[in-house]
Every structure is written in C-alpha cells, then in structure tokens.
Design an enzyme around this catalytic site. Structure first.
Site, PDB file in Angstrom:
ATOM      1  N   LYS B 183      11.129  73.918 167.746  1.00  0.00           N
ATOM      2  CA  LYS B 183      12.029  72.986 167.057  1.00  0.00           C
ATOM      3  C   LYS B 183      12.773  73.719 165.950  1.00  0.00           C
ATOM      4  O   LYS B 183      12.163  74.178 164.980  1.00  0.00           O
ATOM      5  CB  LYS B 183      11.265  71.824 166.426  1.00  0.00           C
ATOM      6  CG  LYS B 183      12.234  70.753 165.874  1.00  0.00           C
ATOM      7  CD  LYS B 183      11.541  69.707 165.039  1.00  0.00           C
ATOM      8  CE  LYS B 183      11.469  70.073 163.579  1.00  0.00           C
ATOM      9  NZ  LYS B 183      12.775  70.116 162.887  1.00  0.00           N
ATOM     10  N   GLU B 257       3.562  80.613 157.788  1.00  0.00           N
ATOM     11  CA  GLU B 257       4.308  81.473 156.873  1.00  0.00           C
ATOM     12  C   GLU B 257       4.996  80.527 155.904  1.00  0.00           C
ATOM     13  O   GLU B 257       5.952  79.848 156.253  1.00  0.00           O
ATOM     14  CB  GLU B 257       5.299  82.333 157.666  1.00  0.00           C
ATOM     15  CG  GLU B 257       5.699  83.591 156.924  1.00  0.00           C
ATOM     16  CD  GLU B 257       6.918  83.380 156.058  1.00  0.00           C
ATOM     17  OE1 GLU B 257       6.735  82.903 154.916  1.00  0.00           O
ATOM     18  OE2 GLU B 257       8.027  83.670 156.512  1.00  0.00           O
ATOM     19  N   CYS B 291      11.873  82.787 151.451  1.00  0.00           N
ATOM     20  CA  CYS B 291      10.507  82.498 151.007  1.00  0.00           C
ATOM     21  C   CYS B 291       9.934  83.662 150.204  1.00  0.00           C
ATOM     22  O   CYS B 291       9.097  83.456 149.330  1.00  0.00           O
ATOM     23  CB  CYS B 291       9.618  82.188 152.194  1.00  0.00           C
ATOM     24  SG  CYS B 291       9.778  83.389 153.516  1.00  0.00           S
ATOM     25  N   GLU B 388       8.416  77.050 143.717  1.00  0.00           N
ATOM     26  CA  GLU B 388       9.447  77.713 144.509  1.00  0.00           C
ATOM     27  C   GLU B 388      10.740  76.910 144.391  1.00  0.00           C
ATOM     28  O   GLU B 388      10.783  75.731 144.729  1.00  0.00           O
ATOM     29  CB  GLU B 388       8.991  77.780 145.969  1.00  0.00           C
ATOM     30  CG  GLU B 388       9.916  78.587 146.829  1.00  0.00           C
ATOM     31  CD  GLU B 388       9.390  78.734 148.254  1.00  0.00           C
ATOM     32  OE1 GLU B 388       8.878  77.763 148.811  1.00  0.00           O
ATOM     33  OE2 GLU B 388       9.508  79.844 148.798  1.00  0.00           O
TER      34      GLU B 388
END
Lengths: 294, 477
Positions: B183, B257, B291, B388
């Site tokens: 996806k 991840e 990331c 983040e």
C-alpha cells in the site's frame, strides 16, 4: 563429607536461596518465599518469590552494567564467559544433584544435561569475538565512502527462562544474551529454580561484572508483564510464559517497540547445538559512513 | 533579476505522462477498486493531479489471494536465477523511465526535481539491481544452506520517498522469493502505479506484486489479514506501535522502520564550511521529510556562534519554490495536514522559549510551503528537541565535552541515525561506537545505498533494509 559415619551423624547446613541482583544476593524486597519441591512433592527449599519491585531493581542494575559490559572487548567478554564455564564444571556434582532433584531425573540423565549446559556455555563464550566478523560487513557502496556495518548489543534483555529445562534451557537462553554484549534480567523456572540460583553463584564468582546477569526466582505470569512494559528493557524472550500469556506480553512490549523473540508453543528440546538465531535477536546492526578523499 | 540570480529552469510536466485516472493493481491487472476514489494533489499548487481508485477491505483479500496463488504456483518454485532476471529487468525499466518517474514523483510529492532525479529514482533502480544479484546466492547470505522465503509480504510505505520506499520493500521481498501486497501512502500513490506498469512491461508473473492505493484502514486490513506471513512498515513510531500490537501473538514476521530525532554533532575542530553543508543537507534535504533527518544540531559551545552565523547565511541562500524547477532546493510540504503539524510544533518552540530564525526566502503564495527555520537556545526538555517534526525545522543545542555530546545525542527513545563532524579520526570512531543509532554518518549525512544496511535502535524500529543483513527480514530464519 568423605567420612560417611560423620555425615550420618551430622546435620547438614541448608542453603538459603535468594535472588541475584546487581552482583548481590538479596531476599525479595516483598519478603515473600515459596516452597520448592521435587516432582514427587518432597520439599527441597524455600525460594525467594520475586516481586515487581525486584524486577525494577534488577532492570536498574542491568542498565547500569550495560555500558561496561557492552563496551568490554569481545576477547574480554569471551574470557569472562569461558571462566563461567570453568566454574560450572567445578560445581558439576552440585548441578547434577539439583537438576536430578528438580526435574526428577536419574543421575545419569542429569549428568548428560549438565554436561550439555557446560558445553553450550563454552560454545557461546567462543562466539563473542567472531560475531562481528560473521555478521558485520564492509559495504561496497556506490560512491567515495567507506561504509561498514557492525553488530552491537541491543541493551537490557528480559528473559523468561524455560519452565521445564532448569539448567540446559536456562543456559541456552541466557548465554546468547551475554555473548552479544547485552545484559539480562532472568526470571527462572518457577517450579525448578534451584539450578538457576546455583548458576547465579557461579556467575558471581566468575569475573562477570555485577548486574550483567540478574536472576529472579518467581512466577513468569506475575513478573513477565512488568518486564514487557518496562521502558528501559529493550528486548524480551517470552519462552517461560504460557502461549496465551505470550500474546499479552507481546502486546505490552509494543508500547516501547521491544524486540520480542518468536518462540515455539511448546518448550523445545534444548540438546541440539543451536544456530545463530538467538544471538542475532539481541544484536542491532550499526552502519557507519565516512567519505574517502585526500 | 540581478546578475547572479537564477533564471527559472522548469522541467516539463508533460514528461510525467500524467493520466486522469489511476487504478489498483491486483493479480497482474489494473482493476477498479471498490474503495472510495481519492484525488491526489500537487502540494506545490494545490491542484488535483489525478483521481486514483482505491482498494476496499475485500480488495485486500483479493490481492492477498492473488499473491498467495502466485507464491504457491510460480514464484516460490522458480529458481533464484530466474527470479533474478525479473528483478534485473525491473531495474533497467526504472532506469529507462527515470525521467518520467522523477517528474511524476516531484508533482505528486512536492520534492525538488533535482532530488527525485538524482537521488530517489536512481537509488530505487539500484535497489532492484543489487537485490537481483542476491536471488540466486541466498545460500551465501549467512542464514544457513537453504534459507526459505516467508510467503506473502504485506508492505505499507510512507509518502516521503514514495518510489524509493517501494523499492526498499519490494526488491528484497522478491529476491528472497516472497510475493507482495503493497500500500503506497494516501497522498503519493502515483509512482507506485507506474511501477505496476513496469511490472507488466517486465512480464512479472501476475500476483507477484499487487499495489493497493488507500488510506490507513487499508494498511490496517493488510496488517490484520490472516494469510499474510510478513509485515514491513515504514512510517511513524505511533503507527508502528499499533502495528506491533496488532501483529503480537501471530506468526507474522514484522520489521518496522519508524521515526527519528537524529543528533548531528559538530566539534570545534570540524571543517566548519563542510559541516554547515552537512547540517543543511541533514535537515533540509527533502524538506526535512526524512525519518533519519539531522533534526537536532549539537554544536560545541566554543564554535556555536560561528557555526550559527555560517548556517544562517547558507540557509538564506536556499531557493524554495516550484519543485519542477531544476534550481529549487526546497520544495513543497507534502500535505496541508503535515504543514499544520509542522506549524504546531514550531509554535510550541516559540511558546517554550526557543529563539526562532526563519530564512528570508520568498514563500510562494499557493501550495504548501514552509520556510527553512532554525531554533537556537533549545533545551532538551522542549518538544522541538524531543518530537519528530518531519519538516524543515532545525533545533540547535550546545555541548562542551564529548561525553556531554554523547549523553545529549542518546537522550531520546529513538535511535535511527546520527552525524559526527570532526577532523579527529579517533574521536569519530569513539563517537560512532557510543551513539545508539542504526546509522552513523561521519563528516557526511543522509547517504543511502542498497549495499549498506539501514534501520533503527529502540523506538526507531527493528530489522534492517539493505545489505546482507536486510535479507533476514524476508527469510524464515
């Protein structure tokens, strides 16, 4: 002891079995104990019944020991772990009698299990300084960089030790944690904890720094959830939990993205030589890059 | 226009071969998904690019069955040397269509064309090329004599590197003999569907790769599906935890991840001009939608002022604007939602007392843009030092000693990447050893290669992508 007449008339000195936390042998802070019997129901000892607070103390000790143990040279870790095997060998008779009593085995069967446990420990001791060359790599990247990958220890590992195999199973789950440079909080077999406590005494006299391995006697069902949800535990081996409890533990562990070992439903036969999978589970690959140039 | 300014140099959007309508790819065919169609937006203009058919939960089941059938009847039985040839073909087709893919990626994602052209697309092709070579050499990978694939892999990828993340997921899965249901992210489905065309052009057996556009519910349906053997997810730590919880107690193998809050550590002996380039690359590459972005700058106190001055000057020269312009350094933020999240965190930085500096670059009046921003006087407890941001926002902290740098760098539940800038080799290796992060860049930043394993410690996830280490994620070992 060699004089049988004297030993018949003499009352032996019984051992108080305690926890092993941070290199010391405290009782459970809860003050709880539980009776340990052989499979026929004969009383063997009272074992300390570790509590949530004991788990937390053990995690603190394991975290504190982590920089030193993970930072030791692989050669040094190998020597310390080999020293453990030497101490195990020195206590061979004691382990044979405890394994025989705990697991309800004939002495010859217990002997072969103890021998296998000692050999297993030696096998893992020899891995410490080979892991990086077998699992690491120089990466041939497409650019002017030197890139290499090294395995590093994951951190603090919570281990619910096997319930049936009191020594060989315990060694098979603990040694790979220590060989890779991680530190451990172990919950021993609940019904068969005596070899685990004696193993703690071996560890305490083997140059293994205090806190690197911590051994709690008690119930996996009670202590497992605290290890699974603890923010300072990086990985969990749920071997000693029931299959149903393992699902709950794995869900709890997700809250801190713990590495959770996948284990078979039923406790495996621990006698075959293992592969690298347990060692690998407690290692993180670190990739380092640096430019090339003049 | 001044003498040293750049003339616009836009890449033509026609190269993208944009279609009005895209459809899910199941069992080797483009099919009408039974989900509600989505409209994918060009984040640089807020114009609708195309309508994309999405999958429903029943389409997930159809795709998993197609993948299972392909696994059982074709892919798991094919010799590795034959699987390899399909992957080599795919690598070549990506190279052949690289310009089209780069323009399409920049349109759909908002990233500058020079990044999609020079980084994303070539690295995606490289991942297929690298893994193709593994397909018939797995017995040499160090996992025993005959490592087996897992079966059907369910893969959910983010919007920051749409095609590259697809390559990171599909290339190792196929090389090791698995089939996939993937996806793409809701806001960036287009290059994945062109990749599906590439699978057709490569004559990849039907069902080996299935692509299902959709929102989070479709990702969840893939994760929950009973006949999926492996889940690979790249995205936020928040969603990663939910997935880990869902997969708990099943036999599905999981790799995650997740997020990061990387420290980029600059020592006083570092070549400061180079370091400033690295800091800029570390946080402003891909608008900070990375990331492993170097989002926390740790600079040694004695050079902090000098570094900040050089940094502000350098950042003020970055050109923000049309992603298709070959001179653009900073493109668009991928979505209105992400822009709002960045704004929220930046406001928290103001509120908590950090000093905000924003590049004086002109901001386009249409599209989702956020000017490069640098916060100084940041403390470790502030949200902008802990969370983040996933945007072009740098938080600057200082340190005095190497030990303090290590302690601050490691003061995070994440552990994806880190940077070190110093001329002293022994210090680089010492720092690299102490930093609890899966990737450490010394005197460089944001380097990626299919031969170099990538992945996190702690709450940045587990498992690796790339290299021999990365194969483990798709093998039953």
């Amino acid at each position: 002891m060699s004089d049988s007449k004297q030993s018949e008339s003499r009352i032996s000195v019984a051992k108080t079995y305690k926890l092993y936390i941070g290199g010391a042998f405290p009782r459970s802070e809860s003050g709880r104990v539980y009776p340990v019997t052989d499979p026929q129901g004969k009383f063997l000892a009272n074992a300390a019944h570790a509590s949530r607070k004991d788990v937390r103390d053990a995690v603190v000790a394991a975290r504190k020991a982590f920089p030193g143990w993970s930072g030791a040279t692989a050669y040094n870790r190998g020597q310390v772990l080999y020293r453990v095997a030497e101490m195990l060998e020195g206590r061979r008779e004691q382990f044979v009698s405890e394994v025989a009593a705990s697991e309800g085995l004939a002495p010859s069967q217990a002997e072969s299990l103890v021998d296998a446990a000692i050999d297993r420990w030696v096998w893992y001791a020899g891995w410490t300084d080979k892991i990086a060359s077998v699992l690491g790599a120089a990466n041939p990247v497409a650019g002017p960089y030197f890139s290499f990958t090294v395995p590093e220890p994951t951190g603090v590992v919570g281990v619910l030790a096997p319930q049936a195999s009191s020594l060989l199973g315990l060694v098979s789950v603990l040694a790979p944690v220590l060989a890779g440079g991680s530190t451990a909080v172990v919950v021993s077999s609940a019904e068969r904890p005596l070899p685990a406590i004696t193993l703690s005494e071996v560890l305490a006299t083997s140059d293994l720094p205090g806190g690197v391995a911590n051994v709690l006697t008690g119930r996996a069902a009670e202590l497992g959830p605290w290890l699974a949800s603890h923010g300072d535990v990086n990985a969990l081996d749920p071997t000693g939990a029931t299959p149903e409890d393992r699902i709950t533990l794995a869900r709890e562990a997700a809250g801190t993205v713990k590495r959770v070992l996948t284990v078979p439903d039923a406790e495996p036969d621990w006698t075959p030589t293992p592969d690298l999978s347990r060692l690998r589970r407690y290692l993180e690959a670190k990739t380092v890059w640096h430019p090339l140039g003049v | 226009m001044g003498i040293f300014e750049y003339a616009p140099a836009p890449e033509s959007r026609d190269i993208a071969n944009l279609k009005d309508h895209y459809r899910p790819f199941i069992g080797g065919e483009f099919v009408d998904g039974s989900g509600e169609p989505l409209k994918t937006v060009n984040p640089a203009t807020e114009e609708i690019l195309a309508e994309v058919g999405t999958a429903s939960v029943s389409d997930v089941d159809t795709a998993v069955r197609a993948a299972r059938k392909a696994y059982d009847t074709v892919w798991s039985k094919m010799p590795g040397s034959e699987r390899a040839k399909y992957l080599f073909r795919i690598a070549r087709l990506i190279q052949e269509r690289s310009r089209e893919l780069a323009v399409l990626e920049s349109l759909d994602n908002g990233k500058p064309i020079k990044e999609s052209r020079d980084s994303d697309v070539p690295t995606a092709a490289a991942h297929f090329f690298y893994h193709a070579g593994w397909a018939d050499k797995l017995e040499y990978a160090g996992y025993g004599p005959n490592p087996k694939p897992l079966g059907v892999a369910g893969q959910v990828i983010p919007w920051n590197f749409p095609l590259l993340m697809l390559a990171w997921k599909i290339a190792p899965a196929l090389a090791t003999g698995n089939t996939v249901v993937l996806k793409p992210a809701e806001t960036t489905p287009l290059t994945a569907l062109v990749f599906a065309e590439i699978c057709q052009q490569a004559e990849l057996p039907p069902g080996v790769v299935n692509i299902l556009p959709g929102a989070g519910d479709i990702g969840a349906a893939i994760v929950e599906h009973g006949d999926v053997d492996k889940i690979a997810f790249t995205g936020s730590t928040e969603v990663g935890k939910l997935i880990q919880r869902t997969v708990a107690g099943t036999r599905k193998k999981l790799t995650l991840e997740l997020g990061g809050k990387a420290a980029n550590v600059v020592f006083d002996d570092a070549p400061l001009d180079q370091a400033v380039e690295g800091i800029v690359n570390g946080i402003f590459f891909n608008q900070g939608h990375v990331c492993c972005a170097g989002s926390r700058l740790l600079v040694q106190e004695s050079v902090a002022e000098e570094v900040m001055e050089k940094l502000r000057y350098r950042v003020s020269t970055l050109r923000m604007g049309d992603p298709l312009d070959k001179n653009t350094d900073i493109g668009a933020i991928n979505s209105a939602e992400q822009l709002a999240k960045i704004r929220g965190l930046v406001e928290s930085g103001d509120a908590e007392g950090a000093q905000r500096w924003t590049s004086p670059c002109p901001v386009p009046d249409r599209g989702f843009f956020f000017a490069p921003t640098v916060f100084s006087d940041v403390h470790q407890s502030m949200r902008i030092a802990r969370e983040e941001i996933f945007g072009p926002v740098l938080s600057v902290l200082t340190f005095r000693t190497p030990d303090e740098a290590v302690a601050k760098a490691n003061n995070t539940p994440y552990g994806l990447s880190a940077g070190i800038w110093t001329e002293k080799g022994s210090r680089i290796l010492w720092m690299a050893n102490k930093l609890r992060a899966g990737v450490v860049w010394a005197n460089t930043f944001n380097r990626f290669d299919p031969a170099a394993p990538f992945g996190g410690y702690q709450e940045s996830g587990f498992g690796r992508e790339g290299g021999r280490t990365g194969l483990e994620a798709y093998l039953s070992v």
